[in-house]
Write a protein that holds these residues in place. Sequence first.
Motif, PDB file in Angstrom:
ATOM      1  N   VAL A 110      -3.793   4.787 -12.854  1.00  0.00           N
ATOM      2  CA  VAL A 110      -4.605   4.080 -11.865  1.00  0.00           C
ATOM      3  C   VAL A 110      -3.744   3.455 -10.783  1.00  0.00           C
ATOM      4  CG1 VAL A 110      -4.596   1.872 -13.089  1.00  0.00           C
ATOM      5  CG2 VAL A 110      -6.524   2.457 -11.616  1.00  0.00           C
ATOM      6  N   SER A 111      -2.469   3.202 -11.083  1.00  0.00           N
ATOM      7  CA  SER A 111      -1.600   2.507 -10.134  1.00  0.00           C
ATOM      8  C   SER A 111      -1.328   3.328  -8.881  1.00  0.00           C
ATOM      9  CB  SER A 111      -0.271   2.139 -10.803  1.00  0.00           C
ATOM     10  OG  SER A 111       0.479   3.311 -11.120  1.00  0.00           O
ATOM     11  N   VAL A 112      -1.355   4.665  -9.002  1.00  0.00           N
ATOM     12  CA  VAL A 112      -1.066   5.521  -7.847  1.00  0.00           C
ATOM     13  C   VAL A 112      -2.099   5.289  -6.746  1.00  0.00           C
ATOM     14  CG1 VAL A 112      -0.764   7.886  -7.052  1.00  0.00           C
ATOM     15  CG2 VAL A 112       0.026   7.235  -9.342  1.00  0.00           C
ATOM     16  N   LEU A 113      -3.377   5.307  -7.124  1.00  0.00           N
ATOM     17  CA  LEU A 113      -4.431   5.093  -6.147  1.00  0.00           C
ATOM     18  C   LEU A 113      -4.554   3.616  -5.766  1.00  0.00           C
ATOM     19  CD1 LEU A 113      -7.244   7.478  -7.452  1.00  0.00           C
ATOM     20  CD2 LEU A 113      -5.391   7.946  -5.849  1.00  0.00           C
ATOM     21  N   THR A 114      -4.331   2.735  -6.726  1.00  0.00           N
ATOM     22  CA  THR A 114      -4.424   1.303  -6.444  1.00  0.00           C
ATOM     23  C   THR A 114      -3.402   0.885  -5.399  1.00  0.00           C
ATOM     24  OG1 THR A 114      -5.211   0.865  -8.694  1.00  0.00           O
ATOM     25  CG2 THR A 114      -4.335  -1.001  -7.458  1.00  0.00           C
ATOM     26  N   GLY A 115      -2.201   1.485  -5.458  1.00  0.00           N
ATOM     27  CA  GLY A 115      -1.179   1.179  -4.466  1.00  0.00           C
ATOM     28  C   GLY A 115      -1.635   1.522  -3.063  1.00  0.00           C
ATOM     29  N   HIS A 116      -2.307   2.676  -2.918  1.00  0.00           N
ATOM     30  CA  HIS A 116      -2.835   3.062  -1.609  1.00  0.00           C
ATOM     31  C   HIS A 116      -3.911   2.084  -1.145  1.00  0.00           C
ATOM     32  CE1 HIS A 116      -0.905   6.867  -0.654  1.00  0.00           C
ATOM     33  NE2 HIS A 116      -1.034   7.248  -1.909  1.00  0.00           N
ATOM     34  N   VAL A 117      -4.796   1.687  -2.047  1.00  0.00           N
ATOM     35  CA  VAL A 117      -5.908   0.806  -1.675  1.00  0.00           C
ATOM     36  C   VAL A 117      -5.402  -0.581  -1.276  1.00  0.00           C
ATOM     37  CG1 VAL A 117      -7.990  -0.337  -2.517  1.00  0.00           C
ATOM     38  CG2 VAL A 117      -7.575   2.062  -3.083  1.00  0.00           C
ATOM     39  N   LEU A 118      -4.526  -1.159  -2.092  1.00  0.00           N
ATOM     40  CA  LEU A 118      -4.000  -2.486  -1.772  1.00  0.00           C
ATOM     41  C   LEU A 118      -3.178  -2.461  -0.484  1.00  0.00           C
ATOM     42  CD1 LEU A 118      -2.897  -3.716  -5.324  1.00  0.00           C
ATOM     43  CD2 LEU A 118      -4.970  -4.309  -4.055  1.00  0.00           C
ATOM     44  N   GLY A 119      -2.422  -1.383  -0.305  1.00  0.00           N
ATOM     45  CA  GLY A 119      -1.654  -1.244   0.929  1.00  0.00           C
ATOM     46  C   GLY A 119      -2.565  -1.174   2.139  1.00  0.00           C
ATOM     47  N   ALA A 120      -3.667  -0.440   2.017  1.00  0.00           N
ATOM     48  CA  ALA A 120      -4.606  -0.312   3.135  1.00  0.00           C
ATOM     49  C   ALA A 120      -5.257  -1.653   3.454  1.00  0.00           C
ATOM     50  CB  ALA A 120      -5.668   0.734   2.806  1.00  0.00           C
ATOM     51  N   VAL A 121      -5.547  -2.458   2.441  1.00  0.00           N
ATOM     52  CA  VAL A 121      -6.148  -3.772   2.684  1.00  0.00           C
ATOM     53  C   VAL A 121      -5.186  -4.644   3.499  1.00  0.00           C
ATOM     54  CG1 VAL A 121      -6.917  -5.916   1.593  1.00  0.00           C
ATOM     55  CG2 VAL A 121      -7.650  -3.716   0.667  1.00  0.00           C
ATOM     56  N   LEU A 122      -3.909  -4.654   3.098  1.00  0.00           N
ATOM     57  CA  LEU A 122      -2.924  -5.455   3.836  1.00  0.00           C
ATOM     58  C   LEU A 122      -2.739  -4.929   5.258  1.00  0.00           C
ATOM     59  CD1 LEU A 122      -0.202  -6.015   1.079  1.00  0.00           C
ATOM     60  CD2 LEU A 122      -1.965  -7.606   1.862  1.00  0.00           C
TER      61      LEU A 122
END
Length: 264
Positions: A110-122
């Motif tokens: 799950v961390s692979v996609l979560t990294g993209h999502v959190l990065g996009a939020v920032l």
Amino acid sequence: MSTTYAVRDSVTMLRRNLLHWVRYPSLAIMLVAQPILFLLLFVYVFGGTMGAGLPGAPTGADRTDYLEYITPGILIMAVASVALGTAISVAMDMTGGIIARFRTMDIAKVSVLTGHVLGAVLKSLVAVVVTLGFAVLLGYRSDASVGEWLAAFGLIVLLTFALTWLTVGMGLAADSVETASNTPMFLVLLPFISSGFVPTDEMPWGLRHFAENQPFTPMIDSLRALTSGHSPGNDLWLAIGWAVLIAALGYLWSRRLFTKVPAR
């Protein structure tokens, strides 16, 4: 795998995602510059005429009035632009072989996609702050309280979360980076067919019906109300409902694709 490891791996993937932004700034600059260019275009090319034509506009209304009207829509476009970049980043991972490598490693999947999502939020928050800063330089002013601004930014974060999960799915489904760059373009175009730039009452019947019932209109109307110090009313609940629905569908779609679709 424990929650602790999942959080640790997600932070690592977030750091990887942000480092890409630092090392390859051209895409980041393009995505942040796009809403700023639209802001300049609409204010200085159309602002004088459009400001005077706004419903209820006082006599002598000008481009400053129009700037206050369109800024919420431009902020939504900034979020959509970053979401488009997320689809491209995910597609690059899928076609570059790194996803296949990640799947063989002892990390929380799950961390692979979560990294993209959190990065996009920032990234979206940076884009929104920069765009809002340009709007203030052009003369934008707000009567909203601190609480109303916090509510507005909360809505922006929720919208970012929703659109990012949707574009993550688009990036996973795309067969090439070029496809991933084109598929989410409707997210940038939809604000034009909403209340973002002109009141929906001024549109022909068919177009007005579409504009009033698509997700971006209640989101923009809610932001406009919050940032001008007014109550958003039912628009806020519609905006939250649309965002939650898009986020849930995008997450489920992305998780299924990440599990089933082989890296290319």
